[in-house]
Each structure stands twice: as C-alpha cells, then as structure tokens.
Design an enzyme around this catalytic site. Structure first.
Site, short mmCIF file in Angstrom:
data_model
loop_
_atom_site.label_atom_id
_atom_site.label_comp_id
_atom_site.label_asym_id
_atom_site.label_seq_id
_atom_site.Cartn_x
_atom_site.Cartn_y
_atom_site.Cartn_z
N ASP A 94 1.15 -1.19 0.16
CA ASP A 94 0.01 -0.13 0.04
C ASP A 94 1.10 0.94 0.06
O ASP A 94 1.48 1.94 0.59
CB ASP A 94 -0.82 -0.19 1.17
CG ASP A 94 -2.37 0.54 1.04
OD1 ASP A 94 -2.41 0.91 0.65
OD2 ASP A 94 -2.86 0.79 2.23
N GLU A 126 -4.18 4.98 -2.95
CA GLU A 126 -5.66 5.74 -2.58
C GLU A 126 -5.96 6.42 -3.88
O GLU A 126 -5.02 7.51 -3.91
CB GLU A 126 -5.48 6.20 -1.26
CG GLU A 126 -6.23 4.43 -0.13
CD GLU A 126 -5.76 5.92 1.05
OE1 GLU A 126 -6.07 6.89 1.15
OE2 GLU A 126 -6.08 4.15 1.80
N GLU A 193 -13.83 1.16 -0.68
CA GLU A 193 -14.42 0.83 0.91
C GLU A 193 -16.16 2.22 0.97
O GLU A 193 -15.66 3.44 0.93
CB GLU A 193 -13.22 1.75 1.46
CG GLU A 193 -13.16 1.52 2.96
CD GLU A 193 -11.55 1.65 3.56
OE1 GLU A 193 -10.53 1.87 2.85
OE2 GLU A 193 -11.81 1.65 4.66
O1 KIV Z 1 -4.73 -0.39 4.74
C1 KIV Z 1 -5.09 -1.31 4.44
O2 KIV Z 1 -5.73 -1.68 5.23
C2 KIV Z 1 -6.36 -0.56 3.09
C3 KIV Z 1 -7.91 -1.54 3.57
C4 KIV Z 1 -8.47 -1.78 4.42
C5 KIV Z 1 -8.49 -1.58 1.80
O3 KIV Z 1 -6.44 -0.12 2.55
#
Ligand code: KIV
Length: 295
Positions: A94, A126, A193
């Site tokens: 992420d 995002e 989300e």
């Molecule tokens: O950071 C995270 O765990 C997320 C998920 C909840 C989609 O972005």
C-alpha cells in the site's frame, strides 16, 4: 480455488491475470492484510488470494489514530517481511500518504521500491480520477496497480472522519466515475471502501476488473479485511471469525500466574543438566526457545 494443484503439490502463485480470470468466471477473491512474516504465512496457508500490506499498519501495529504518518521506508520494511511468509498469495504493498500524490515520477520511484526492495508483486494507491495519470505511469512501467476509491483513510481530515462515502446521487456518481477512471488508467483491481452496497454492485457490474469491497456490501468480486479485525484482535470490534485478543490475553494471564507460582518452566521446558564426563560426547538436540517459525 479453482486452479488448485493436486494434493501435496505446491499451490501456484496467484497472479494478476489469474485475478482477472476469477472475475470473469465469477470466482470470489479473498484478500486479507498482513504486516509480518508469521501472519503472512498463516493467512497464506488459510487460502487468501491476496495479502495486502496495508498502511492500516499505522493504526493496528503502530498505535496511531490515522494512517497519515506511515512512511515508504516503513511500508517497504513490512512488505519484505510479508513477502518472506507468502508462498501462494499475490503480495500488494500500500502506498502511504503523499508517496503517490506529488508527481507521477515520484510515485514511480516509490512504487518501484515496493517491488525491488519489498518483494511485493503490485502496489495499491488511494484516489479517483485525479490519481489516474499516476496509475497510468506505474502501469506503463510494468507495475501492477490496485486502485482504492470511496472512503479514503488518507483523506480522513478532508472527509471529516472515517465516514461512508457516496450516499447522495452526486457523490455516488463521482465514485462511479473515479472507479472507471482508475480502471481505464490500467488498474488491475479496485478496492471499494465504505460505500453503499447498491453503488458497489453497480461499480462491480460496470468495471472489467475485479472490485474488492470493505464495508461495500456482498456484491463485490472480492472482499478484504484487516487481519487484526478478522482474527478478533481489535478489542472494540465484535469478532466474527476468531477471538484471538481474548484468547491471547487469557493465555498471558495463565503464563503470568504460572511464572509467579514457580510452576513454569518445569523440567520438560528446560535444557536438562550440565554434561558430566560420561555424556560429554552425546549429540545435542537443537535448542528451540521460540521466535516463531523456523526451517
Ligand atoms: O490499509 C489497508 O489495510 C487498506 C484496506 C483496508 C483496504 O487500505
């Protein structure tokens, strides 16, 4: 798992093309977050298709109120640990706050680190339509990108808190447009989300790539949960699949009382006695004091 190998054979790695085939065949995708090698191994063995090294680690691992302070260095460190524990699942890293938002070139440099240093197979970022040029830049460089629209935890202050998004017709139309823009820019999947279920269902019908929902109802192509929530490690959340927080706390309480009572460790948990002459050449068994999985 429709593409399973015969029993005993190692399961083949989940890939981006395989996830696209799962959408086409209607096979649901299970994604779970992981932040270290032991959890990654457990969740991988449990059959998750995707391990997301989420920046949610800022909240569940680091104890922060938001994900905003999490850095690329921290994310890459956790990705390295997770990718060591994952055998079958696709590992997605992420991109934290401001690592993908400043310029597409800077996003590319940061995203590259997730793959080259962190061992991830893809990144997630995002943002909606405004993030589309960045998604395109990364995809053109050969980095698979998962999008994330709707409730954006990195925009918590702009949203006025962690709130469901897309509740009015205008807001829903913007989220639909965001999802289309990210998919058209080349994302292989989009996380939805905190959006109404009927909106998530519409996005899922309209996109050619899989949607992965969290708080987005049952009609997405897949679902994601933060592993601490799934396992019942989040104290204020009603557990559904496991209650490890309560079990862990009770186990620690039993350990503490046995230590205080002098009943732990017993002889069977120790390493015996100092070798005296007659047994000095006897082979030594390996010492296991703990520290998780070992080869
Ligand atoms: O950071 C995270 O765990 C997320 C998920 C909840 C989609 O972005």
């Amino acid at each position: 798992m429709s593409e399973n190998k015969p029993a005993g054979a190692p399961a083949s790695r989940v890939t981006v093309p395989r996830l696209l085939r799962m959408k086409q065949s209607g096979e649901r995708i299970a994604m779970v977050t992981a932040y270290d090698a032991t959890f990654a191994r457990m969740i991988d063995e449990g059959g998750a298709d995707i391990l997301l090294v989420g920046d949610s680690l800022g909240m569940v691992v680091q104890g922060l109120d938001t994900t905003l302070p999490v850095t690329v260095d921290e994310m890459v460190y956790h990705c390295r640990a997770v990718s060591r524990g994952a055998r079958r699942a696709l590992v997605v890293g992420d991109m934290p706050f401001l690592s993908a938002q400043i310029t597409p070139e800077e996003a590319l440099r940061n995203a590259g680190r997730f793959l080259s240093e962190g061992g991830a197979h893809a990144v997630k970022l995002e943002g909606g339509r405004s993030a589309a040029p960045t998604v395109r830049r990364l995809v053109d460089a050969g980095i698979p990108v998962m999008g994330h629209v709707g409730l954006l935890p990195q925009s918590v202050h702009a949203m006025g808190g962690f709130r469901v998004q897309g509740k009015t017709e205008d807001a829903a139309a913007r989220i639909l447009d965001d999802a289309h823009a990210i998919a058209e820019a080349g994302a292989f999947s989009v996380v939805l989300e905190g959006v109404p279920s009927d909106l998530a269902a519409q996005v899922t019908r309209e996109l050619g790539v899989p949607t992965i929902g969290i708080g987005a109802g049952p009609e997405c192509d897949g679902q994601v949960l933060v592993c601490y929530d799934l396992l019942g490690l989040t104290p204020d959340l009603k557990p559904k699949f496991a209650e490890l927080y309560a079990e862990g706390r009770d186990a620690v309480a039993r350990y503490c009382s046995e230590v205080r009572a002098g009943s732990f460790p017993s002889e069977e948990h120790g390493f015996g006695k100092v070798k005296r002459e007659e047994s000095a050449d006897a082979p030594e068994p390996p010492a296991r004091t703990g520290y998780g999985p070992q080869a």
